[in-house]
Scaffold this active site. Sequence first.
Site, short mmCIF file in Angstrom:
data_model
loop_
_atom_site.label_atom_id
_atom_site.label_comp_id
_atom_site.label_asym_id
_atom_site.label_seq_id
_atom_site.Cartn_x
_atom_site.Cartn_y
_atom_site.Cartn_z
N CYS A 134 0.86 -1.17 0.00
CA CYS A 134 0.00 0.00 0.00
C CYS A 134 0.90 1.23 0.00
CB CYS A 134 -0.91 0.02 1.22
SG CYS A 134 -1.98 1.46 1.23
N GLY A 269 -8.87 -3.71 -11.11
CA GLY A 269 -9.41 -2.78 -10.13
C GLY A 269 -10.07 -1.61 -10.81
#
Lengths: 308, 308, 258, 258
Positions: A134, A269
């Site tokens: 992340c 995504g």
Amino acid sequence: MVFGGNLIDISAKIGSIKIKNPTILASGIMDQDAESIKRVFENGAGSIVTKSIGLKPKKGYLNPTFVELEHGILNAMGLPNPGINDFKQEIVKIKKYGIPVIGSIFGSTSKEFIDLALKMQKFGVDALELNMSCPHAKGYGLEIGSDPDLVYNIISNLKNTVKIPIFVKISSNLTDIIKLAKAIEDSKADGIVAINSIKAMKIDLTIRKPILSNKIGGYSGKAIKPIGIRCVYEISENVEIPIIGVGGITNGKDAIEYIMAGASAVQIGTGMYYRGIDIFNKICIEIKDWMENNNYKKLSDLIGVAHI
Amino acid sequence: MVFGGNLIDISAKIGSIKIKNPTILASGIMDQDAESIKRVFENGAGSIVTKSIGLKPKKGYLNPTFVELEHGILNAMGLPNPGINDFKQEIVKIKKYGIPVIGSIFGSTSKEFIDLALKMQKFGVDALELNMSCPHAKGYGLEIGSDPDLVYNIISNLKNTVKIPIFVKISSNLTDIIKLAKAIEDSKADGIVAINSIKAMKIDLTIRKPILSNKIGGYSGKAIKPIGIRCVYEISENVEIPIIGVGGITNGKDAIEYIMAGASAVQIGTGMYYRGIDIFNKICIEIKDWMENNNYKKLSDLIGVAHI
Amino acid sequence: MNSLKIKEIIKIKKENQYVKTIFFKYDENIKPGQFFMIWIPNVDEIPMSVSYIKRNIAAITFRDVGDATNKLFNFKIGDKIGIRGPYGNGFKLNREKIIFIGGGTGIATLAPAIENAYKKKFNIKIIIGFKNKNELFFDKRFGKLINNLYISTNDGSIGYHGNVTDLAKEIIKDEDCLIITCGPEIMMKKLFELFNTYQFQASLERYMKCAVGICGQCCVGHGLRVCLEGPVFDATMLKNIKDFGKYKRNESGNIKYF
Amino acid sequence: MNSLKIKEIIKIKKENQYVKTIFFKYDENIKPGQFFMIWIPNVDEIPMSVSYIKRNIAAITFRDVGDATNKLFNFKIGDKIGIRGPYGNGFKLNREKIIFIGGGTGIATLAPAIENAYKKKFNIKIIIGFKNKNELFFDKRFGKLINNLYISTNDGSIGYHGNVTDLAKEIIKDEDCLIITCGPEIMMKKLFELFNTYQFQASLERYMKCAVGICGQCCVGHGLRVCLEGPVFDATMLKNIKDFGKYKRNESGNIKYF
Ligand SMILES: Cc1cc2nc3c(=O)[nH]c(=O)nc-3n(C[C@H](O)[C@H](O)[C@H](O)COP(=O)(O)OP(=O)(O)OC[C@H]3O[C@@H](n4cnc5c(N)ncnc54)[C@H](O)[C@@H]3O)c2cc1C
Ligand SMILES: Cc1cc2nc3c(=O)[nH]c(=O)nc-3n(C[C@H](O)[C@H](O)[C@H](O)COP(=O)(O)OP(=O)(O)OC[C@H]3O[C@@H](n4cnc5c(N)ncnc54)[C@H](O)[C@@H]3O)c2cc1C
Ligand SMILES: Cc1cc2nc3c(=O)[nH]c(=O)nc-3n(C[C@H](O)[C@H](O)[C@H](O)COP(=O)(O)O)c2cc1C
Ligand SMILES: Cc1cc2nc3c(=O)[nH]c(=O)nc-3n(C[C@H](O)[C@H](O)[C@H](O)COP(=O)(O)O)c2cc1C
Ligand code: FES
Ligand code: FES
């Protein structure tokens, strides 16, 4: 059905995990609850990765957490999630629906990863995805995933503890992605997922400030595909374990490009933003069409062919 | 001319270097010979960076060295250059034309950098740019520019040897760009140039191979701007020396975004492909228009305002 | 592309002690019932229904309930906000007889739909409910259009004494009409149960982040995104949204019962 | 966007012992004088003028001189090449009287312009020069169009004995015509000097990499990009290109005199 030898096989295998097609929902996209996940699955995804889940509920960053850019999108959600305990009910439901699901987890220590992994395994996920990439969460994600030794230790410990396959999601924000990939392979992980979104920023000229509340966010969508392809290619030159390609996939050709670069399957995504929730079905059809036009029968025959 | 207080000042200063406007031609774009450089200057560039020059003539990679992508371009030229000795005549001419010029050099050892720097200085360049970020040249560029200690040593040695300002061009392909930026500041360099193109790849589906002969290339143009902005912002949070922003600038607003992120000036490369050779004039006009509409008088007042 | 735009506030109207309307220039298409994400720099970005749709102007009407709305409440003409959108599906005025039922700031969401229905010369009734008469707003705006404006207050300080659902029960008799409602979810759920044989549209609120259908934060029912497939849902859909009137998810995604 | 496309070879024509033409489907606009970058996978990417422009088909005609052209030379129908382009400016047929002068494979570059001028019913002459008769090509293609086709060979094995510039000197008298030439640069330079009062267009060759005007590899004169502002330059421009007929830059950018 086999009519006139017209069968095109797009099933995929990532280590021991078999899925009906190579399109997997990427972590963090419409995967906070079982019903949403079911809807995505019904729209054609071969498997689903859950939102990245931590030990405790986490609100994430204040809005703005999302900015649309010209060639992609930028987000800094801050790993919001209901915490592993509340997430149990979602996993249980997902498994009741019979959906192959990969549980994404993030932690800041080896112990946290183990706690999370054991719970995910108990709830019934088919595999784990360790979010070590992340780009904007302090103390988590990339801060861990950029240290090959730490990554090696966390995964090795996990491999001694859980039985289900472990995939490790990495970032492109690394000086040496090959070194990390090798550490992951050495740690006996079952696969590498590349790439997460890329550290980026958008400043608004009138307000004269970064738009995201966290200032720096993760860049995803069309613009990042050439970077993801490069990462998958480089990794696949250097390790043997399966790779799942992610980043900027919006159509069948994008998916095939990742597969040729060395991916066994792909995740999608931001593509959902460009093409709707049925992007999974669409991409599967596009893959099949392309294979038919180019006389390929098995998608798995195309894995890594760009290296030959 | 000052009419009714309408004067808009877009001059820029990078350390001791003063230029009439903040747009600089990036290294490797139409800057192989003095006449091309003169043409770019006449089209409005405030200054020019030469092609990256090494000790000996270098052919670079075989074609294909260039691929157009949907959201940017990909190149792997391989640092072709005529070598420092042949390049003398170009520099001498450029200086005869009175053009402020920054000499870009690349080497694989501290000694090579010193040899090149001394020659460039003798030929008359106004400043040096050390290319420590070429994403695809083996033994040069990023292979050096990803090691903060090595970078520190090379620059420190150079600073003891040459008098002209030294700017250091860095990559975004780093785990920790801040660490590198700090090493560069500590080494007493006069400025940081960020970013070079980003490691990426394009595979052709029909041919089933990476298109570039070098396989991996550098991604530049529109798609990379959010990454460049983030790098400049992060660097500018952490060092005091001037920053030159590069990456995906195609219009005046892009340039201003970099300046607000902390850049004292900007470089433009691929933008020329999208908007022609007079992109420098166009961007200057766009900057002035924007400043006028937003009641700014001095561009330098906008440097780093996004941090406040 | 639907990127963030910065807008200067060109007019501010105080609707009552707690509610203000902020106007800005806007000349693209908006459907009644759609919303913007409103960026209040340094504070937050929040969803807000469009409460006025004019040729070159749009507005939002909001209640001062927290950090972001409070900052907005204190904004002056010339101050700047960021907007992106319009998002969501909006109302479908697919009947000629419509009864609009609003509670609290939900009324702001209904206003452009009401004006639209009025312009189309539809047969409309409006029922709006407030805690008390100090909370009243848009009553003049609607009163100008039609006579069939019904007001309820919980304390009876003006209009009908009681809540809006009770008032609605008294007024609505005609099964042939479409009910459009926006307000507290409990209220809407009650109406939905009361008028379960009616054509029905309700505008829902959920915590929103991306507002474009990818983060999954706002999902209800079988994975319906309030920001994209909503915020307006009709009776058929509402029947399948078992969260409706029952629970919401907070920013972390935990379920919170009403 | 002008990205790489993969084309299947649909026809191959051997023009002579050294020269072949390769045809592929192509249905976008091409101007005579423009070129493609031709990718020969695993080998190289090289510039090639378009030698045929038909409704759905284009072709390149090339001489086997090195790795890439040799590989091309041995390609079969069905083999694949990558193309990007068309690039460059192309010829301007801005006079009704045109004399085309080609040397060696430069003739391939002229062919579509010749056919265009013919279609426009312009008054044209063609002068083409070769080393010897074994090198001859496109003579039939041009001979079909007009009678005014003049051929020279260095050894006199066919046509005029001598080089093309001498032949041109004998033939060209009419100052009113436009001379269009493509061939060895020394030849073109000589023509340019001989006919320095004429309207003149010459197509230049330089080492090319990007072909879109950014790498600077192909620059001549005052920073003119052969790939973008060229490859065709007219008399006014040629006068300012002091490299013309004098030197080229190699892949490294070093000057190499002819
Ligand atoms: C589609 C939609 C349309 C809306 N239209 C209007 C309107 O026209 N007028 C109006 O006054 N209000 C409207 N709201 C509600 C409005 O968004 C909240 O009042 C506002 O976000 C409060 O923010 P705050 O920082 O002032 O308060 P806070 O103290 O931060 O929050 C108060 C409450 O507001 C809600 N809220 C906060 N942030 C968000 C968010 N990002 N998304 C959704 N809810 C949030 C939460 O329920 C929270 O408990 C709408 C909400 C939605 C989802
Ligand atoms: C605008 C333009 C149009 C051309 N049109 C034609 C044509 O229609 N027919 C034809 O036969 N030839 C044409 N050429 C020349 C052709 O590009 C070369 O013959 C070819 O590149 C040789 O490649 P090779 O690998 O076979 O030979 P090599 O042995 O690699 O090179 C032989 C020579 O070809 C030239 N060359 C090689 N690569 C390039 C390059 N990337 N760019 C420019 N020159 C290069 C160099 O001068 C080199 O010395 C054209 C060149 C240009 C610039
Ligand atoms: C809104 C949003 C939220 C995301 N959340 C997560 C997350 O929680 N965990 C994670 O590993 N990746 C997360 N990602 C990254 C994606 O899974 C994916 O790696 C990245 O977006 C690149 O793929 P794409 O271009 O197909 O979107 C998120 C991406 C987006 C856009
Ligand atoms: C064709 C090409 C050649 C380049 N050559 C060099 C070079 O020699 N040295 C260097 O430091 N950067 C080189 N670069 C990188 C650019 O200077 C610049 O950093 C990068 O392209 C990002 O900026 P842009 O998006 O404006 O092009 C090159 C870029 C391109 C596209
Ligand atoms: S707010 Fe992100 S999906 Fe609705
Ligand atoms: S080939 Fe690159 S500028 Fe012409």
